[in-house]
Design a protein around this motif. Structure first.
Motif, PDB file in Angstrom:
ATOM      1  N   PRO A  15       3.728  11.796   5.565  1.00  0.00           N
ATOM      2  CA  PRO A  15       3.247  10.481   5.166  1.00  0.00           C
ATOM      3  C   PRO A  15       3.490  10.232   3.681  1.00  0.00           C
ATOM      4  O   PRO A  15       3.213  11.096   2.849  1.00  0.00           O
ATOM      5  N   SER A  16       4.043   9.073   3.361  1.00  0.00           N
ATOM      6  CA  SER A  16       4.035   8.587   1.978  1.00  0.00           C
ATOM      7  C   SER A  16       2.865   7.627   1.871  1.00  0.00           C
ATOM      8  O   SER A  16       2.790   6.645   2.620  1.00  0.00           O
ATOM      9  N   VAL A  17       1.952   7.919   0.966  1.00  0.00           N
ATOM     10  CA  VAL A  17       0.731   7.126   0.853  1.00  0.00           C
ATOM     11  C   VAL A  17       0.593   6.629  -0.583  1.00  0.00           C
ATOM     12  O   VAL A  17       0.944   7.324  -1.537  1.00  0.00           O
ATOM     13  N   LEU A  18       0.128   5.398  -0.737  1.00  0.00           N
ATOM     14  CA  LEU A  18      -0.168   4.877  -2.074  1.00  0.00           C
ATOM     15  C   LEU A  18      -1.131   5.827  -2.777  1.00  0.00           C
ATOM     16  O   LEU A  18      -2.127   6.261  -2.191  1.00  0.00           O
ATOM     17  N   ARG A  19      -0.833   6.185  -4.026  1.00  0.00           N
ATOM     18  CA  ARG A  19      -1.685   7.141  -4.735  1.00  0.00           C
ATOM     19  C   ARG A  19      -3.133   6.685  -4.753  1.00  0.00           C
ATOM     20  O   ARG A  19      -4.061   7.498  -4.593  1.00  0.00           O
ATOM     21  N   GLU A  20      -3.343   5.386  -4.882  1.00  0.00           N
ATOM     22  CA  GLU A  20      -4.715   4.886  -4.960  1.00  0.00           C
ATOM     23  C   GLU A  20      -5.448   4.945  -3.616  1.00  0.00           C
ATOM     24  O   GLU A  20      -6.670   4.816  -3.563  1.00  0.00           O
ATOM     25  N   ASP A  21      -4.706   5.176  -2.521  1.00  0.00           N
ATOM     26  CA  ASP A  21      -5.308   5.228  -1.185  1.00  0.00           C
ATOM     27  C   ASP A  21      -5.397   6.638  -0.620  1.00  0.00           C
ATOM     28  O   ASP A  21      -5.904   6.831   0.490  1.00  0.00           O
ATOM     29  N   VAL A  22      -4.902   7.654  -1.345  1.00  0.00           N
ATOM     30  CA  VAL A  22      -4.764   8.978  -0.735  1.00  0.00           C
ATOM     31  C   VAL A  22      -6.096   9.542  -0.251  1.00  0.00           C
ATOM     32  O   VAL A  22      -6.178  10.130   0.839  1.00  0.00           O
ATOM     33  N   ALA A  23      -7.168   9.363  -1.030  1.00  0.00           N
ATOM     34  CA  ALA A  23      -8.456   9.944  -0.649  1.00  0.00           C
ATOM     35  C   ALA A  23      -9.065   9.248   0.556  1.00  0.00           C
ATOM     36  O   ALA A  23      -9.921   9.821   1.241  1.00  0.00           O
TER      37      ALA A  23
ATOM     38  N   VAL B  98       0.169   3.608   4.315  1.00  0.00           N
ATOM     39  CA  VAL B  98       0.906   4.844   4.606  1.00  0.00           C
ATOM     40  C   VAL B  98       2.157   4.486   5.393  1.00  0.00           C
ATOM     41  O   VAL B  98       2.109   3.611   6.271  1.00  0.00           O
ATOM     42  N   VAL B  99       3.294   5.148   5.108  1.00  0.00           N
ATOM     43  CA  VAL B  99       4.477   5.025   5.967  1.00  0.00           C
ATOM     44  C   VAL B  99       4.992   6.425   6.293  1.00  0.00           C
ATOM     45  O   VAL B  99       4.737   7.387   5.563  1.00  0.00           O
TER      46      VAL B  99
END
Length: 612
Positions: free
Chosen positions: A461-469, A553-554
Motif C-alpha cells: 500500500p502507498s498511503v498518504l503520510r498524514e493518513d498512515v496511523a 491508500v492505493v
C-alpha cells in the motif's frame, strides 16, 4: 569535489555520483540494458550520472569501487584450500574467470574508463572500498542522524557477512565483523534455493510465502543449522551446506534433515511443506536480527540504528525490530543490496577517504525519496511515445491526476511513470503499477494478468503520510517500503469459523480488511508513506483518489512483469503496457487507454522473460 561510485561485475551493477557530499544521481545498469540483475560494467548508468551533472569523466575527482577484488580472491582460495579436495569441480569452474578477469579488475576498470576519457588518470583516481564499508556508508551518511550504530548483513562481501560500524558526523568505523561462511544472508538464500526459487532474486518470494505457513521447523533450524549466541553472533554447521565448495546452496544432508528433496520450480508444486519452511526460516531470521540489535544496543548504547545489506530488505524483520522499540530511531537504505554499494562507495570516498565534512538535516534523510534516476521532459515523452506508435491524449497536470484517480476508482490497472526513476528494488510512485486496494480481486488480477507471476505474492500500500496511523499500526515514516506493519484493527474483517480452517494458498481469496488487495493473510502490509515534499504528483493522485473514495491508500507494485527490470523510459513503459493487461498508462501528461491502441502493437510479455 565529485566522486563516482561503482558496483559491478557480480550482480546488480550500478553507478552513483556525489558532488560536495550531495547525492546527484544513482541508477542500476539493468534499467538501461533491460537485463535483470545485470552484472556488466555499468557504462549506461555512468553515462546517465555524468549527464545528470552535466560533466564528463575528466571532471570527476575520484572513482571508488564498492569492494576489494584481491580480498575476495583470497577468501575464494582459502575456502577451497580449507575444504580440499572437496569442491574441485567448483574451483575448476571459478578459477579461469578470476584469473582472466576478476583478479585484474583495476586494469579492467581502467580500460573501461579510458573509453569515456582517454586521459583518465586511473593510477591516482581509482580507489577501492571494502564491501561492508560501502554498505555501512550507504546507510549512515544519507541518514538523518548525527550519530548511529550501523548494522550491515548480506550474503558475503570479501570475507565479511555481518558488520557493526559506528558513525559520528563524517566519521565511520567498522567495530565488529562476522566472517564467511557464517552468513545470515546465505542461510536465507539456502532456503530460497531449497524451496525452488532463484538465489539473489527469489528471496522476496520466500518472505512473501512465509505468512501462508506455520513455523514448524524453527527449532530444527536452531538446533541443527545455526549456533546462535545471545548477542546475535552465530556459526552455521557447514556439513549441511554446499555453497563453500559446490555449485549448489545445500546438500543431501540438508534435504534429509527436513525430509524432502530440493523443489524443482518447473516441475514441483508449492505445497504446505514449502510454506512452513518459508515461515520457519523467516522466524529464524527475525530472531537472529532481533538478538543482533539487542546486542548492539547493550554494547553501544546507541539511540539510532542504520541498516543496509541484502538482509535489510527483509521488511518483515525490519518491522519487528521497529515494534520492539530497541532503538529510538531506525533508518534503512532503500537500495540496501549491492546496487546501493555504488552510492556507499562514493560517500565513503568523500567522507572517510577524503575526510570531507557532512551536513545533516535532523528528521530528513539525503536520499530525495530515492528518486535519483532519469527524468523525461514532456516534449521528449510525446516524441518517444509517438515513435513507438502510441495513441495518447495530452492533458493538463490537474486533469491527468483526476482522470487517473477515476480510472483507479473504476478498478482499472494503471501504469504510472512520473518524474525521476527510483534507485533500489522498490517502485515508489515514479515507475509503478497502481490499483484500487478496496478490490477483493485486485491482488490476484495484478499477479496473474499483469505481472504474470505467482498468485501469492503480496502488494504494497502507498498511503498518504498524514493518513498512515489511520490505516496501519504505524505512526511514523516508511517512505521506502521497507517496514511491514499490521493493518489497523478498525479496518480488519473477522474471519468466519470455516475461513479460519483454511490452509496455505486457500487463505489468499479471503478478504481480511477494508483494503484486501494490500492486506496479507496475517493482517500485515508492506507500507510506503507518500510525502508531498518528495513526490508531490503521487501525493496529489492519492489525495484525488481519497476525495472520490474516502480511501487515502492505493496498491503500488513495480512497473514491470515477472523477470523484467522496472521500466526506465517511455518506450519501456509503452512496451510493458502493450505486453500486459494494464488498462491505462500515464506517462507525464500523456494519458493512454488500452482500447485506443493499435492491436498490431500488442506484445506477448507473458513468456518474454525468465522466471525471477
Amino acid at each position: 569535489m565529485r566522486i563516482l561510485g561503482l558496483s559491478a561485475l557480480y550482480h546488480d551493477s550500478a553507478a552513483a555520483l556525489v558532488e560536495d557530499g550531495r547525492i546527484v544521481a544513482c541508477a542500476q545498469e539493468e534499467r538501461f540494458t533491460r537485463k535483470k540483475h545485470d552484472a556488466a560494467f555499468p557504462e549506461n548508468a555512468i553515462a546517465y550520472c555524468l549527464a545528470e551533472a552535466g560533466i564528463g569523466l575528466a571532471e570527476v575527482d575520484f572513482v571508488v569501487f564498492y569492494d576489494k577484488p584481491f580480498l575476495k580472491f583470497e577468501r575464494l582460495l582459502e575456502t577451497y584450500v580449507a575444504f580440499a579436495p572437496k569442491g574441485f569441480s567448483s574451483f575448476k569452474t571459478a578459477m579461469p574467470v578470476w584469473l582472466k578477469e576478476k583478479l585484474f579488475q583495476k586494469d579492467l576498470l581502467a580500460r573501461e574508463f579510458k573509453r569515456f576519457a582517454p586521459g583518465f588518470d586511473w593510477m591516482n583516481k581509482l580507489l577501492f572500498a571494502e564491501h561492508h564499508l560501502s554498505h555501512a556508508a550507504s546507510a549512515f551518511f544519507p541518514s538523518p542522524f548525527e550519530d548511529a550504530a550501523v548494522l550491515t548483513m548480506d550474503g558475503v562481501g570479501e570475507w565479511t557477512t555481518t558488520s557493526l560500524a559506528m558513525g559520528s558526523g563524517n566519521r565511520l568505523e567498522i567495530h565488529k565483523e562476522l566472517h564467511f561462511p557464517h552468513s545470515l544472508g546465505l542461510l536465507y538464500s539456502a532456503f530460497t534455493y531449497y524451496t525452488g526459487f532463484k538465489v539473489n532474486s527469489g528471496e522476496y518470494k520466500l518472505m512473501g510465502l512465509a505468512p501462508y505457513g506455520e513455523p514448524k521447523y524453527t527449532s530444527l533450524i536452531l538446533d541443527n543449522l545455526i549456533d546462535l549466541k545471545e548477542d546475535g553472533s552465530f556459526r552455521l554447521d557447514q556439513s549441511y551446506f554446499d555453497y563453500c565448495t559446490g555449485l549448489h546452496m545445500t546438500n543431501q544432508r540438508f534435504s534429509a534433515l527436513f525430509g524432502q528433496p530440493v523443489r524443482k520450480a518447473d516441475k514441483d508444486p508449492l505445497t504446505q511443506f514449502h510454506m512452513d519452511i518459508a515461515a520457519s526460516i523467516q522466524e529464524v531470521t527475525e530472531i537472529v536480527v532481533s538478538k543482533l540489535c539487542h546486542g548492539i544496543k547493550k554494547e553501544t548504547g546507541a539511540r539510532n540504528l542504520c541498516l543496509a545489506g541484502g538482509v535489510a530488505l527483509n521488511c518483515v524483520s525490519n518491522g519487528k525490530v521497529l515494534r520492539e522499540g530497541i532503538f529510538d530511531n531506525i533508518w534503512i537504505q532503500p537500495a540496501a543490496g549491492d546496487a546501493g554499494g555504488a552510492l556507499g562507495a562514493a560517500l565513503a570516498g568523500y567522507h572517510v577517504f577524503k575526510s570531507q565534512p557532512r551536513s545533516v538535516t535532523p528528521g530528513k534523510d539525503a536520499m530525495k525519496g530515492s528518486y535519483l534516476g532519469p527524468v523525461f521532459g514532456q516534449a521528449d515523452i510525446e516524441a518517444r511515445l509517438t515513435a513507438a506508435g502510441a495513441k495518447f491524449t495530452v492533458m493538463a497536470e490537474a486533469e491527468v491526476t483526476e482522470a487517473t484517480a477515476q480510472a483507479l476508482a473504476e478498478e482499472k490497472a494503471v501504469g504510472w511513470m512520473q518524474g525521476r526513476m527510483e534507485f533500489g528494488p522498490r517502485a515508489l510512485g515514479g515507475r509503478s503499477i497502481l490499483g484500487d486496494p478496496r478490490s477483493p480481486t485486485m491482488q490476484k488480477l495484478l499477479n496473474l494478468k499483469v505481472k504474470y507471476r505467482e498468485s501469492f505474492r503480496p502488494f504494497a500500500p502507498s498511503v498518504l503520510r498524514e493518513d498512515v496511523a489511520d490505516w496501519f499500526d504505524l505512526d511514523g515514516d516508511s517512505p521506502y517500503m521497507l517496514l511491514v506493519a499490521p493493518v489497523a484493527e478498525k479496518h480488519r474483517r473477522a474471519m468466519t469459523e470455516d475461513e479460519n480452517k483454511l490452509f496455505g494458498i486457500d487463505k489468499l481469496n479471503v478478504p481480511r480488511s477494508a483494503i484486501p488487495a494490500v492486506t496479507h493473510v496475517d493482517y500485515s502490509a508492506r507500507v510506503q508513506t507518500v510525502h508531498a515534499d518528495t513526490n508531490p504528483r503521487y501525493h496529489a493522485l492519492i489525495s484525488a483518489f481519497k476525495a472520490r473514495t474516502g480511501c487515502g491508500v492505493v496498491v503500488n507494485t513495480s512497473f514491470n512483469v515477472r523477470g523484467e527490470p522496472i521500466v526506465c523510459g517511455p518506450e519501456d513503459a509503452f512496451r510493458c503496457f502493450m505486453g500486459s493487461e494494464i488498462e491505462v498508462l500515464v506517462v507525464g501528461n500523456c494519458f493512454l487507454r488500452k482500447e485506443e491502441q493499435d492491436p498490431a502493437l500488442k506484445l506477448d510479455y507473458k513468456n518474454a522473460f525468465e522466471l525471477d
